[in-house]
Enzyme design. Structure first.
Site, PDB file in Angstrom:
ATOM      1  N   PHE A 193       1.442  -2.354  -7.543  1.00 19.90           N
ATOM      2  CA  PHE A 193       2.595  -1.575  -7.678  1.00 19.90           C
ATOM      3  C   PHE A 193       2.780  -0.890  -6.502  1.00 19.90           C
ATOM      4  O   PHE A 193       4.133  -0.166  -6.119  1.00 19.90           O
ATOM      5  CB  PHE A 193       2.296  -0.382  -8.785  1.00 19.90           C
ATOM      6  CG  PHE A 193       1.499   0.711  -8.379  1.00 19.90           C
ATOM      7  CD1 PHE A 193       1.920   1.629  -7.567  1.00 19.90           C
ATOM      8  CD2 PHE A 193       0.224   0.732  -8.815  1.00 19.90           C
ATOM      9  CE1 PHE A 193       1.263   2.816  -7.087  1.00 19.90           C
ATOM     10  CE2 PHE A 193      -0.733   1.795  -8.346  1.00 19.90           C
ATOM     11  CZ  PHE A 193      -0.246   2.904  -7.464  1.00 19.90           C
TER      12      PHE A 193
ATOM     13  N   LYS B 217       4.220 -12.811  -9.929  1.00 18.86           N
ATOM     14  CA  LYS B 217       3.995 -11.937 -10.977  1.00 18.86           C
ATOM     15  C   LYS B 217       4.171 -10.474 -10.532  1.00 18.86           C
ATOM     16  O   LYS B 217       3.151 -10.108  -9.851  1.00 18.86           O
ATOM     17  CB  LYS B 217       2.912 -12.160 -11.690  1.00 18.86           C
ATOM     18  CG  LYS B 217       2.642 -11.786 -13.026  1.00 18.86           C
ATOM     19  CD  LYS B 217       2.881 -10.504 -13.654  1.00 18.86           C
ATOM     20  CE  LYS B 217       1.698  -9.600 -13.422  1.00 18.86           C
ATOM     21  NZ  LYS B 217       1.832  -8.155 -13.438  1.00 18.86           N
TER      22      LYS B 217
ATOM     23  N   GLU C 116       4.046  -4.727 -13.412  1.00 18.13           N
ATOM     24  CA  GLU C 116       4.994  -4.305 -14.387  1.00 18.13           C
ATOM     25  C   GLU C 116       5.405  -2.606 -14.042  1.00 18.13           C
ATOM     26  O   GLU C 116       6.315  -2.197 -14.833  1.00 18.13           O
ATOM     27  CB  GLU C 116       4.082  -4.299 -15.859  1.00 18.13           C
ATOM     28  CG  GLU C 116       2.871  -3.341 -16.037  1.00 18.13           C
ATOM     29  CD  GLU C 116       1.778  -3.912 -15.372  1.00 18.13           C
ATOM     30  OE1 GLU C 116       1.866  -4.989 -14.452  1.00 18.13           O
ATOM     31  OE2 GLU C 116       0.557  -3.386 -15.973  1.00 18.13           O
TER      32      GLU C 116
ATOM     33  N   SER D 157      -6.334  -4.072  -7.633  1.00 20.31           N
ATOM     34  CA  SER D 157      -7.804  -3.260  -7.404  1.00 20.31           C
ATOM     35  C   SER D 157      -8.960  -4.320  -7.238  1.00 20.31           C
ATOM     36  O   SER D 157      -8.597  -5.499  -7.906  1.00 20.31           O
ATOM     37  CB  SER D 157      -7.757  -2.540  -8.989  1.00 20.31           C
ATOM     38  OG  SER D 157      -7.600  -3.293  -9.877  1.00 20.31           O
TER      39      SER D 157
ATOM     40  N   CYS E  35      -3.827   0.627   0.249  1.00 21.39           N
ATOM     41  CA  CYS E  35      -5.049   0.221   0.592  1.00 21.39           C
ATOM     42  C   CYS E  35      -5.504   0.603   1.970  1.00 21.39           C
ATOM     43  O   CYS E  35      -6.790   0.331   2.274  1.00 21.39           O
ATOM     44  CB  CYS E  35      -5.141  -1.148   0.119  1.00 21.39           C
ATOM     45  SG  CYS E  35      -4.107  -2.213   1.310  1.00 21.39           S
TER      46      CYS E  35
ATOM     47  N   GLU F 230     -12.618   4.718  -4.976  1.00 21.66           N
ATOM     48  CA  GLU F 230     -11.196   4.840  -4.643  1.00 21.66           C
ATOM     49  C   GLU F 230     -10.398   5.891  -5.375  1.00 21.66           C
ATOM     50  O   GLU F 230     -10.224   5.688  -6.595  1.00 21.66           O
ATOM     51  CB  GLU F 230     -10.665   3.403  -4.845  1.00 21.66           C
ATOM     52  CG  GLU F 230      -9.146   3.209  -4.234  1.00 21.66           C
ATOM     53  CD  GLU F 230      -8.510   2.021  -4.330  1.00 21.66           C
ATOM     54  OE1 GLU F 230      -8.733   1.291  -5.167  1.00 21.66           O
ATOM     55  OE2 GLU F 230      -7.972   1.660  -3.221  1.00 21.66           O
TER      56      GLU F 230
END
Ligand code: NAD
Length: 485
Positions: free
Chosen positions: A150, A174, A177, A227, A282, A376
């Site tokens: 995301f 993909k 969402e 992740s 990240c 994280e």
């Protein structure tokens, strides 16, 4: 609902998936409903794979110099539509407008690299014995998939789209969402740029569709960014069905600040690195190791953090769940004895009371066993640990299971080199808070930040998105037969 329901994009058209299962797409800025996103089924994926497979023979046989013409036009369209794309990116992700502009500019740089690919994939040829030639060529793999997170709704898709497609593959993406809107606009721009139908397809969904991608017999390669927990699942599942897979995971990036670091420059870089994109990068600085006495720099970092104002120059985090998780980490550290120097909990933004905001947070006297030191957090939080020596700092950095990035702030070149050599991370910065390699250099971490061989962008991505064809030819009748024949 501001936008119509999100649809899949298959064979050059937006299509309604064969499912009633859908999720809301909420803007993190104000909690408003933007759209809904369908949770596609295996049938939808099969349709996308069918379209991609049908497009592959013609696209893969199109010469690469012709294929990249699409990306010259796509680059121009990204520039032309930069403002609109950036607004959409901010709306669905919550980052500030200027951060979204930077994100689209990075998409442009990624596309610039892709149009240079013909210069980089020329192959090799050598006369290996009298009249006998060996030749290697990079050829496309087939139908490939890209599963994205995301935090960069446009940039991470563009880590894979231009390179994989310019190299002759047909792709199914993909999207996350949580941020499904930008990918739809990218599909429209690719079509406008002249990409043939079926070469690029979008299938929305969650776990179910990711698993179906990993298992699909006609998908040859899967790239994943997200992740570490999911990267491991995807890597295991995709390779179990003998696909090549490159899965980039999470991160816990350490900045080492030495007493000779330039105070103002260091403070500005540390504050920007930990808070940019609300800490949801990240490559964000998440842990800082203060080596020796750098109290003056820590105090300046706090001053810089206080200039970062939620809703102004600090965006929202992705969801209420994330806000709660981040604030819980801060509270836990406080209870464990750490000192909260700048506290970003419980902030609200006037007029955006339903937005998900966390202010910049500086936590000092963190110890390596605390969860804020190890895990994280993915929010605008920096956890400061203190050591006497660089070697102690390196022990802490090396012990963390991730290995995306690390940075050192110093004016001593020898010390910087010492740390570059010993830090256990794929991307190292010297006096740089966010050491993302720029094109044509490739992007990729180590350890639990990446599973698979090679990197996802730049020159290294060529190996992932192509396979080598080796041919040996003999046209010269004098060549005869030798010991190898
Ligand atoms: P995520 O792992 O939750 O989701 C990534 C993708 O996987 C999404 O498309 C999601 O739909 C899908 N997914 C989620 N759970 C799944 C499951 N159980 N099985 C199969 N698929 C699943 O990640 P996120 O929250 O979207 O993104 C944030 C994470 O991504 C952070 O950990 C961040 O460090 C990481 N990230 C890493 C890099 C990198 O280059 N290493 C870059 C960007 C983001």
């Amino acid at each position: 609902m501001k936008y119509t329901a999100v649809q899949n994009y298959i064979n050059g058209h937006f299509v309604t998936p064969s499912t009633d299962r859908k999720l809301d797409v909420i803007s993190p800025i104000d909690g408003n409903l933007l759209s809904t996103v369908p949770m596609s089924t295996n049938n939808d994926l099969n349709e996308a794979v069918k379209a991609a497979k049908a497009a592959f023979p013609a696209w893969s046989r199109t010469p690469i110099k012709e294929r990249v013409q699409v990306f010259f036009r796509y680059k121009y369209l990204l520039e032309k539509n930069l403002k609109e794309l950036a607004e959409l990116c901010s709306e669905e992700n919550g980052k500030t407008y200027s951060e979204s502009v930077a994100e689209i500019e990075k998409c442009i740089e990624l596309t610039e690299f892709a149009v240079s690919l013909p210069q980089l994939v020329t192959g090799e040829v050598l006369e290996v014995s009298k009249g006998v030639e060996c030749r290697t060529e990079h050829v496309p793999i087939g139908v490939v998939a890209s599963i994205v997170p995301f935090n960069f709704p446009a940039m991470v898709p563009n880590w894979t789209i231009p390179n994989a497609i310019a190299l002759g593959n047909c792709m199914i993406i993909k999207p996350s969402e949580k941020v499904p809107l930008c990918c739809g606009r990218l599909a429209e721009l690719l079509k406008e740029a002249g990409l043939p139908d079926g070469v690029f397809n979008i299938v929305h969904g969650d776990v179910e569709i990711v698993e179906a991608i990993c298992d699909h017999p006609h998908i040859e390669a899967v790239s994943f960014v997200g992740s570490t927990k999911v990267a491991k699942l995807v890597y295991q599942r995709a390779t179990k069905s003998y696909k090549r897979c490159l899965a980039l995971g999470g991160a816990k990036n350490h900045l080492m600040v030495l007493p000779d670091a330039k105070p103002d420059m260091t403070a500005q870089n540390v504050a920007a690195s930990m808070s940019g994109c609300a800490g949801q990068r990240c490559m964000a600085a998440s842990a800082m190791i203060a080596v020796g006495n750098v109290d003056n720099i820590i105090s300046k970092i706090c001053d810089e953090a206080k200039k970062i104002i939620p809703g102004k120059n600090l965006g929202a985090v992705i969801s209420q769940e994330s806000k709660v998780r981040i604030e819980k980490y801060i509270t836990e550290a406080e209870h464990q004895g750490a000192k909260i120097l700048v506290d970003g909990r419980n902030v609200t933004v006037e007029g955006k009371e339903y937005g998900y905001y966390v202010g910049p947070t500086v936590i000092d006297y963190v110890t390596p066993e605390m969860s804020v030191a190890k895990e994280e957090i993915f929010g605008p939080v920096i956890s400061i640990m203190r050591t006497e020596t660089v070697d102690e700092a390196l022990v802490i950095e090396n012990a963390n299971p991730y290995g995306n990035a690390a940075s050192v702030f110093t004016q001593n070149g020898g010390m910087a080199r010492y740390i570059i050599d010993r830090a256990s991370a794929g991307m190292i910065g010297v006096n740089v808070g966010v050491p993302v390699p720029r094109e044509p250099f490739s992007f990729g971490g180590w350890n639990e930040s990446k599973f698979g061989v090679g990197d996802i962008t730049g020159k290294s991505s060529i190996e992932f998105w192509t396979k080598l064809k080796k041919s040996t030819t003999k046209w010269n009748p004098e060549a005869g037969v030798n010991w190898m024949s």
